[in-house]
Design an enzyme around this catalytic site. Structure first.
Site, PDB file in Angstrom:
ATOM      1  N   ARG A  72      -3.236  -3.297  -2.082  1.00 41.74           N
ATOM      2  CA  ARG A  72      -2.335  -2.197  -2.409  1.00 41.74           C
ATOM      3  C   ARG A  72      -1.404  -2.635  -3.541  1.00 41.74           C
ATOM      4  O   ARG A  72      -0.980  -3.794  -3.595  1.00 41.74           O
ATOM      5  CB  ARG A  72      -1.500  -1.795  -1.193  1.00 41.74           C
ATOM      6  CG  ARG A  72      -2.316  -1.278  -0.032  1.00 41.74           C
ATOM      7  CD  ARG A  72      -1.452  -1.001   1.192  1.00 41.74           C
ATOM      8  NE  ARG A  72      -0.789  -2.211   1.686  1.00 41.74           N
ATOM      9  CZ  ARG A  72      -0.084  -2.273   2.808  1.00 41.74           C
ATOM     10  NH1 ARG A  72       0.080  -1.170   3.546  1.00 41.74           N
ATOM     11  NH2 ARG A  72       0.488  -3.399   3.189  1.00 41.74           N
ATOM     12  N   GLU A  95       5.876   0.980  12.282  1.00 43.82           N
ATOM     13  CA  GLU A  95       4.484   1.425  12.360  1.00 43.82           C
ATOM     14  C   GLU A  95       4.421   2.757  13.100  1.00 43.82           C
ATOM     15  O   GLU A  95       5.332   3.124  13.855  1.00 43.82           O
ATOM     16  CB  GLU A  95       3.643   0.372  13.083  1.00 43.82           C
ATOM     17  CG  GLU A  95       3.597  -0.975  12.394  1.00 43.82           C
ATOM     18  CD  GLU A  95       2.923  -0.917  11.037  1.00 43.82           C
ATOM     19  OE1 GLU A  95       1.987  -0.124  10.865  1.00 43.82           O
ATOM     20  OE2 GLU A  95       3.333  -1.687  10.141  1.00 43.82           O
ATOM     21  N   ARG A 145       2.190   0.312  -1.816  1.00 42.63           N
ATOM     22  CA  ARG A 145       3.066  -0.223  -0.758  1.00 42.63           C
ATOM     23  C   ARG A 145       4.467  -0.287  -1.329  1.00 42.63           C
ATOM     24  O   ARG A 145       4.703  -0.955  -2.344  1.00 42.63           O
ATOM     25  CB  ARG A 145       2.577  -1.611  -0.340  1.00 42.63           C
ATOM     26  CG  ARG A 145       3.483  -2.341   0.679  1.00 42.63           C
ATOM     27  CD  ARG A 145       3.536  -1.588   1.991  1.00 42.63           C
ATOM     28  NE  ARG A 145       4.077  -2.405   3.068  1.00 42.63           N
ATOM     29  CZ  ARG A 145       5.374  -2.617   3.291  1.00 42.63           C
ATOM     30  NH1 ARG A 145       6.278  -2.106   2.475  1.00 42.63           N
ATOM     31  NH2 ARG A 145       5.755  -3.344   4.328  1.00 42.63           N
TER      32      ARG A 145
END
Length: 334
Positions: free
Chosen positions: A266, A232, A224
């Site tokens: 992540r 998004e 990330r």
């Protein structure tokens, strides 16, 4: 023309006796570079500029021929010759810096190349091994990134060779055994068994990757990008943000400075590619917000504000949706 230009023309395009109008409509990421290389090649043979250029510029045909002569010489002198739209655009801008702004921008538009105000100027050099920033937990040196590994504009999956000292001591015994048995199965052409063994490997978070004609056992990491939040995929500019990140990292080895993990397991980190800071590029192109809730670095705010001022990317909208608010609304069913 010179060997460098002939090589580029042969590598990128297939010249014909005609030029390639309309260049601005070409769609692939290197089409504008190919078209410019081809037209420079044609100009040295015919001394003719491409038809249709006059619709984009204000100066005469004689002036246009002068530009092409300068560009042809500059192209041959450039080592290596431009390969990306950004590299080609910078060469045009530098070569024609004393010419009218309308002509330079018109020429770039004709070939679909980036305009001066959209070009990112890197200003954050990658940290050296002796100057790792405070808070970094560990560093990853990745294998080339697959295009399918880019999930969106701020998340990418990378793989790190288990030959790296940090990784080699952590490979589970069952994964090592499966990798060895898979190799033997492939040598015996028992591909069904090899595929089954590879599934065992991937289920454990590893993968066998072909790199430089050799098979490499690699560990998978989801990264990330620290300090930014991209739209998004289903939001406005979500697709464009993903494509930009893919363009920056596809097929390239990355350096990742990992600061920790998020709630989705992540790794949260800074990404560098050939010395370029990936978060800086995403912010300056207007494909991400500075995620101030989790990162207070002032340079990230500075790069976001530069993009806002230029109204590039998502900042073309006067009030773009904030991805963290959009996600919250989705969770609450709004």
């Amino acid at each position: 023309m010179g060997n460098a230009l002939r090589f580029l023309c042969g590598h990128f395009c297939h010249p014909t006796s005609d030029s390639l109008p309309p260049h601005a409509a070409l769609s692939s990421s290197t089409a504008g570079v190919s078209a410019l290389a081809h037209d420079l090649f044609e100009f040295e043979i015919t001394s003719q500029v491409p038809p249709g250029l006059g619709k984009h510029v204000v100066s005469s045909k004689k002036a246009q021929a002068n530009w092409y002569g300068k560009l042809a010489e500059a192209w041959k002198s450039e080592k290596p010759t431009p390969r990306t739209p950004e590299e080609a655009s910078r060469l045009v801008i530098q070569t024609l810096k004393r010419h009218q702004k309308k002509d330079v921008e018109g020429l770039l538009t004709f070939y679909g190349l980036p305009l001066p105000h959209t070009l990112v100027k890197p200003s954050a050099p990658a940290p050296t091994a002796a100057s790792i920033p405070e808070g970094v937990k560990f560093e990853l040196q990745t294998l080339p990134v697959d295009a399918k590994a880019v999930a969106d504009g701020d998340t990418v999956t990378v793989h790190v060779s288990t030959s790296h000292p940090r990784e080699s001591s952590c490979v589970p015994k069952e994964v090592r055994n499966a990798a060895l048995q898979r190799s033997r199965a492939r040598n015996a052409k028992n591909y069904a068994k090899a595929d089954a063994l590879h599934k065992t490997i991937t289920d454990a978070g590893y993968r066998v990757i072909t790199f430089q004609n050799e098979e490499v056992l690699a560990k998978k990491y989801r990264i990330r990008l620290r300090g930014i939040d991209a739209p998004e995929s289903t939001m406005p500019y979500g697709k464009e943000a993903k494509e930009e990140l893919k363009r920056l990292v596809e097929g390239k080895c990355l350096r990742v400075l990992v600061y920790g993990e998020d709630r989705y397991n992540r790794c949260v980190g800074d990404l560098y590619c050939n010395g370029k800071f990936i978060q800086e590029a995403m912010l300056k192109k207007g494909f991400a917000w500075h995620y101030t809730a989790y990162d207070k670095r002032p340079e990230l705010s500075k790069w976001e504000n530069e993009a806002r001022a230029k109204r590039v990317g998502l900042w073309a909208s006067s009030n773009p949706d904030k991805p963290w608010e959009w996600r919250k609304g989705k969770r609450e069913g709004k």
